[in-house]
Design an enzyme around this catalytic site. Structure first.
Site, mmCIF file in Angstrom:
data_model
loop_
_atom_site.group_PDB
_atom_site.id
_atom_site.type_symbol
_atom_site.label_atom_id
_atom_site.label_comp_id
_atom_site.label_asym_id
_atom_site.label_seq_id
_atom_site.Cartn_x
_atom_site.Cartn_y
_atom_site.Cartn_z
ATOM 1 N N GLU A 133 0.944 -1.448 -0.016
ATOM 2 C CA GLU A 133 -0.003 0.053 0.244
ATOM 3 C C GLU A 133 0.970 1.150 0.079
ATOM 4 O O GLU A 133 1.286 1.530 1.042
ATOM 5 C CB GLU A 133 -0.765 0.019 1.320
ATOM 6 C CG GLU A 133 -1.721 -1.375 1.317
ATOM 7 C CD GLU A 133 -2.137 -1.589 2.770
ATOM 8 O OE1 GLU A 133 -3.127 -2.215 2.796
ATOM 9 O OE2 GLU A 133 -1.693 -1.088 3.606
ATOM 10 N N TYR A 166 -3.568 -19.179 7.977
ATOM 11 C CA TYR A 166 -3.894 -18.854 6.988
ATOM 12 C C TYR A 166 -3.861 -19.631 5.674
ATOM 13 O O TYR A 166 -3.008 -20.479 5.393
ATOM 14 C CB TYR A 166 -3.332 -17.422 6.590
ATOM 15 C CG TYR A 166 -3.879 -16.530 5.571
ATOM 16 C CD1 TYR A 166 -4.600 -15.466 6.008
ATOM 17 C CD2 TYR A 166 -3.617 -16.606 4.113
ATOM 18 C CE1 TYR A 166 -5.281 -14.840 5.000
ATOM 19 C CE2 TYR A 166 -4.209 -15.535 3.321
ATOM 20 C CZ TYR A 166 -5.134 -14.454 3.522
ATOM 21 O OH TYR A 166 -5.875 -13.719 2.977
#
Length: 195
Positions: A133, A166
């Site tokens: 980001e 995950y």
């Protein structure tokens, strides 16, 4: 415990921790981190003529971003105030007993470039490229070149391995990603998804 360079090298050699391609370990492996390089793909946020984006609307989110691919030897100019999604060149695989933290490099921070707004974590079990980001908090445009070292990854050892890492069993929405990925928040339970 945070892994040192010796710990990182040992885990890479064992193969349970993956950072690839790791083309120049002498430069990329730091005393307690691994430098990751910038990929060629970016998702640029368009100046939209809409009142707002509804996070639960996949169409609104996807209509808001446009992919840009920078050719070899090219550069991406990140202007003051801009926010784009980039990607690491490397693919990572984090074992169930580690968590990885994505951090900016101080040399780029001193040019007002930040590499994550909130997503600075790779959970145990995560595999794929890392979406960055990217923001320019400064007053001058900054040229980013694919292949440059853009971020660093540190690793913390968990007291016990994650019971539910995950991944596919959890339906993890970013598992195996290639290139920068726009938000998939519409898959969250509060928006009617199953995450």
């Amino acid at each position: 415990m945070i892994l040192s360079d010796a710990d990182i090298l040992r885990r890479l050699e064992q193969g349970d921790l993956v950072v690839e391609p790791l083309d120049d370990p002498d430069i990329q492996i730091q005393p307690a981190s691994v430098d990751l390089r910038l990929g060629h793909e970016f998702l640029e946020f368009q100046h939209a003529n809409i009142p707002c984006i509804h996070p639960n609307s996949e169409d609104e989110v996807s209509d808001y971003v446009e992919e840009t691919v920078i050719e070899e030897g090219g550069e991406f100019i990140l202007h003051p105030g801009d926010f784009v999604l980039g990607t690491t060149h490397e693919r990572v695989a984090i074992p169930d007993d580690l968590i990885a933290h994505v951090e900016g490099r101080s040399s780029l921070g001193r040019l007002a470039i930040v590499v994550h707004a909130t997503a600075g974590l790779c959970d145990p079990g995560y595999e794929g490229q890392i979406t960055l980001e990217l923001s320019n908090l400064g007053t001058a445009p900054v040229a980013l070149t694919p292949g440059m070292r853009i971020s660093q990854l540190t690793f913390t050892e968990l007291k016990t391995p994650a019971d539910r890492p995950y991944g596919a069993e959890r339906g993890s929405k970013y598992q195996g990603q290639s290139g920068p990925q726009a938000s998939k928040i519409q898959g969250d339970r509060e928006f009617g998804g199953d995450q």
